[in-house]
Design a protein around this motif. Structure first.
Motif, PDB file in Angstrom:
ATOM      1  N   THR A 178      24.908 -59.800  -7.820  1.00  0.00           N
ATOM      2  CA  THR A 178      26.342 -59.726  -7.574  1.00  0.00           C
ATOM      3  C   THR A 178      26.814 -60.964  -6.833  1.00  0.00           C
ATOM      4  O   THR A 178      26.155 -61.424  -5.899  1.00  0.00           O
ATOM      5  CB  THR A 178      26.674 -58.482  -6.725  1.00  0.00           C
ATOM      6  OG1 THR A 178      26.176 -57.328  -7.390  1.00  0.00           O
ATOM      7  CG2 THR A 178      28.164 -58.339  -6.517  1.00  0.00           C
ATOM      8  N   SER A 179      27.962 -61.494  -7.260  1.00  0.00           N
ATOM      9  CA  SER A 179      28.546 -62.627  -6.551  1.00  0.00           C
ATOM     10  C   SER A 179      30.052 -62.455  -6.455  1.00  0.00           C
ATOM     11  O   SER A 179      30.683 -61.885  -7.350  1.00  0.00           O
ATOM     12  CB  SER A 179      28.207 -63.944  -7.250  1.00  0.00           C
ATOM     13  OG  SER A 179      28.699 -63.941  -8.565  1.00  0.00           O
ATOM     14  N   TRP A 180      30.594 -62.922  -5.345  1.00  0.00           N
ATOM     15  CA  TRP A 180      32.033 -62.931  -5.129  1.00  0.00           C
ATOM     16  C   TRP A 180      32.509 -64.367  -5.183  1.00  0.00           C
ATOM     17  O   TRP A 180      31.962 -65.237  -4.502  1.00  0.00           O
ATOM     18  CB  TRP A 180      32.391 -62.315  -3.785  1.00  0.00           C
ATOM     19  CG  TRP A 180      33.821 -62.561  -3.388  1.00  0.00           C
ATOM     20  CD1 TRP A 180      34.937 -62.353  -4.159  1.00  0.00           C
ATOM     21  CD2 TRP A 180      34.296 -63.078  -2.149  1.00  0.00           C
ATOM     22  NE1 TRP A 180      36.077 -62.699  -3.465  1.00  0.00           N
ATOM     23  CE2 TRP A 180      35.706 -63.150  -2.221  1.00  0.00           C
ATOM     24  CE3 TRP A 180      33.672 -63.485  -0.977  1.00  0.00           C
ATOM     25  CZ2 TRP A 180      36.494 -63.605  -1.165  1.00  0.00           C
ATOM     26  CZ3 TRP A 180      34.462 -63.935   0.079  1.00  0.00           C
ATOM     27  CH2 TRP A 180      35.851 -63.988  -0.030  1.00  0.00           C
ATOM     28  N   ILE A 181      33.517 -64.595  -6.011  1.00  0.00           N
ATOM     29  CA  ILE A 181      34.152 -65.903  -6.084  1.00  0.00           C
ATOM     30  C   ILE A 181      35.652 -65.679  -5.954  1.00  0.00           C
ATOM     31  O   ILE A 181      36.227 -64.919  -6.738  1.00  0.00           O
ATOM     32  CB  ILE A 181      33.836 -66.635  -7.408  1.00  0.00           C
ATOM     33  CG1 ILE A 181      32.328 -66.731  -7.639  1.00  0.00           C
ATOM     34  CG2 ILE A 181      34.466 -68.030  -7.403  1.00  0.00           C
ATOM     35  CD1 ILE A 181      31.936 -67.318  -8.981  1.00  0.00           C
ATOM     36  N   PRO A 182      36.297 -66.301  -4.965  1.00  0.00           N
ATOM     37  CA  PRO A 182      37.746 -66.155  -4.850  1.00  0.00           C
ATOM     38  C   PRO A 182      38.438 -66.620  -6.136  1.00  0.00           C
ATOM     39  O   PRO A 182      37.950 -67.534  -6.821  1.00  0.00           O
ATOM     40  CB  PRO A 182      38.108 -67.052  -3.664  1.00  0.00           C
ATOM     41  CG  PRO A 182      36.835 -67.130  -2.852  1.00  0.00           C
ATOM     42  CD  PRO A 182      35.736 -67.113  -3.884  1.00  0.00           C
ATOM     43  N   PRO A 183      39.568 -66.004  -6.473  1.00  0.00           N
ATOM     44  CA  PRO A 183      40.226 -66.299  -7.756  1.00  0.00           C
ATOM     45  C   PRO A 183      40.545 -67.779  -7.980  1.00  0.00           C
ATOM     46  O   PRO A 183      40.423 -68.265  -9.107  1.00  0.00           O
ATOM     47  CB  PRO A 183      41.515 -65.478  -7.707  1.00  0.00           C
ATOM     48  CG  PRO A 183      41.292 -64.442  -6.682  1.00  0.00           C
ATOM     49  CD  PRO A 183      40.265 -64.962  -5.729  1.00  0.00           C
ATOM     50  N   LEU A 184      40.953 -68.483  -6.942  1.00  0.00           N
ATOM     51  CA  LEU A 184      41.299 -69.894  -7.117  1.00  0.00           C
ATOM     52  C   LEU A 184      40.082 -70.771  -7.388  1.00  0.00           C
ATOM     53  O   LEU A 184      40.224 -71.896  -7.847  1.00  0.00           O
ATOM     54  CB  LEU A 184      42.076 -70.417  -5.901  1.00  0.00           C
ATOM     55  CG  LEU A 184      43.456 -69.793  -5.690  1.00  0.00           C
ATOM     56  CD1 LEU A 184      44.068 -70.272  -4.373  1.00  0.00           C
ATOM     57  CD2 LEU A 184      44.390 -70.090  -6.859  1.00  0.00           C
ATOM     58  N   GLU A 185      38.898 -70.245  -7.127  1.00  0.00           N
ATOM     59  CA  GLU A 185      37.657 -70.997  -7.350  1.00  0.00           C
ATOM     60  C   GLU A 185      36.905 -70.547  -8.603  1.00  0.00           C
ATOM     61  O   GLU A 185      35.955 -71.196  -9.029  1.00  0.00           O
ATOM     62  CB  GLU A 185      36.741 -70.860  -6.133  1.00  0.00           C
ATOM     63  CG  GLU A 185      37.341 -71.429  -4.860  1.00  0.00           C
ATOM     64  CD  GLU A 185      36.506 -71.107  -3.630  1.00  0.00           C
ATOM     65  OE1 GLU A 185      35.286 -70.855  -3.765  1.00  0.00           O
ATOM     66  OE2 GLU A 185      37.085 -71.095  -2.529  1.00  0.00           O
ATOM     67  N   THR A 186      37.293 -69.420  -9.168  1.00  0.00           N
ATOM     68  CA  THR A 186      36.599 -68.881 -10.337  1.00  0.00           C
ATOM     69  C   THR A 186      36.943 -69.695 -11.574  1.00  0.00           C
ATOM     70  O   THR A 186      38.096 -70.016 -11.817  1.00  0.00           O
ATOM     71  CB  THR A 186      36.994 -67.408 -10.565  1.00  0.00           C
ATOM     72  OG1 THR A 186      36.783 -66.681  -9.362  1.00  0.00           O
ATOM     73  CG2 THR A 186      36.165 -66.795 -11.677  1.00  0.00           C
ATOM     74  N   THR A 187      35.928 -70.003 -12.361  1.00  0.00           N
ATOM     75  CA  THR A 187      36.120 -70.777 -13.584  1.00  0.00           C
ATOM     76  C   THR A 187      35.879 -69.892 -14.804  1.00  0.00           C
ATOM     77  O   THR A 187      35.236 -68.830 -14.692  1.00  0.00           O
ATOM     78  CB  THR A 187      35.131 -71.957 -13.645  1.00  0.00           C
ATOM     79  OG1 THR A 187      33.797 -71.429 -13.745  1.00  0.00           O
ATOM     80  CG2 THR A 187      35.242 -72.862 -12.416  1.00  0.00           C
ATOM     81  N   PRO A 188      36.345 -70.314 -15.973  1.00  0.00           N
ATOM     82  CA  PRO A 188      36.011 -69.571 -17.188  1.00  0.00           C
ATOM     83  C   PRO A 188      34.502 -69.413 -17.368  1.00  0.00           C
ATOM     84  O   PRO A 188      34.034 -68.365 -17.818  1.00  0.00           O
ATOM     85  CB  PRO A 188      36.628 -70.405 -18.305  1.00  0.00           C
ATOM     86  CG  PRO A 188      37.762 -71.121 -17.659  1.00  0.00           C
ATOM     87  CD  PRO A 188      37.279 -71.415 -16.252  1.00  0.00           C
ATOM     88  N   GLU A 189      33.742 -70.421 -16.975  1.00  0.00           N
ATOM     89  CA  GLU A 189      32.288 -70.355 -17.115  1.00  0.00           C
ATOM     90  C   GLU A 189      31.694 -69.222 -16.281  1.00  0.00           C
ATOM     91  O   GLU A 189      30.709 -68.594 -16.697  1.00  0.00           O
ATOM     92  CB  GLU A 189      31.650 -71.700 -16.734  1.00  0.00           C
ATOM     93  CG  GLU A 189      31.951 -72.821 -17.704  1.00  0.00           C
ATOM     94  CD  GLU A 189      33.376 -73.387 -17.586  1.00  0.00           C
ATOM     95  OE1 GLU A 189      33.855 -73.943 -18.594  1.00  0.00           O
ATOM     96  OE2 GLU A 189      34.014 -73.259 -16.523  1.00  0.00           O
ATOM     97  N   ASP A 190      32.285 -68.960 -15.115  1.00  0.00           N
ATOM     98  CA  ASP A 190      31.821 -67.840 -14.286  1.00  0.00           C
ATOM     99  C   ASP A 190      32.003 -66.517 -15.026  1.00  0.00           C
ATOM    100  O   ASP A 190      31.129 -65.657 -15.001  1.00  0.00           O
ATOM    101  CB  ASP A 190      32.588 -67.790 -12.963  1.00  0.00           C
ATOM    102  CG  ASP A 190      32.350 -68.999 -12.083  1.00  0.00           C
ATOM    103  OD1 ASP A 190      31.197 -69.461 -12.002  1.00  0.00           O
ATOM    104  OD2 ASP A 190      33.327 -69.477 -11.468  1.00  0.00           O
TER     105      ASP A 190
END
Length: 153
Positions: free
Chosen positions: A36-48
């Motif tokens: 599990t990983s958390w990535i804030p929306p402004l840092e999330t990429t399509p690749e994620d």
């Protein structure tokens, strides 16, 4: 190993606690085959998104809508993920000062367009802060990760 992605806007101490509760549930010791990983929306990429097996979205209610950060995530990731991630198991939680209806409707509309599959109705944490919100978030994280772990999703 399956990948659970949490894309959650957490601009306050309380919303940060909600993300931590989601992570706590998703990383329960009985869940062995899910990272599990958390990535804030402004840092999330399509690749994620393309690399994940399920997604939990989290947002605050902003003027009856999702946060600008989550909207930005959808603006950047919608088309790159549209054809590739159909059927992606998803869930939503909303920290709503009011009722959260407009926020849920907006996110559900976008996810319907993406053809993602809801594992449950949105978790809407309404009104003044309550410690039970954390229990509900922990349960949501555990439900999604456990479902991935045993192959339900």
């Amino acid at each position: 190993m399956k990948k659970l992605l949490i894309v959650a806007h957490a601009p306050s101490e309380n919303t940060q606690l909600m993300v931590e509760a989601i992570l706590k549930g998703a990383q329960h010791s009985d869940i062995e085959q899910v990272k599990t990983s958390w990535i804030p929306p402004l840092e999330t990429t399509p690749e994620d998104v393309l690399a994940c097996d399920a997604i939990i979205l989290g947002t605050t209610e902003n003027l009856g809508y999702m946060s600008g950060a989550l909207k930005d995530f959808f603006d950047r990731c919608y088309y790159p993920c549209l054809e590739v991630k159909q059927g992606l198991p998803c869930a939503l939680y909303v920290r709503a000062g009011n009722d959260g209806t407009g926020t849920c409707r907006a996110v559900e509309s976008i996810c319907t367009g993406l053809r993602w599959n809801w594992i449950r109705p949105p978790l809407v944490c309404r009104g003044g802060w309550q410690s039970t919100f954390l229990d509900q978030c922990e349960e949501l994280g555990m439900t999604m990760a456990a479902g991935l772990d045993v192959g339900i999703y």
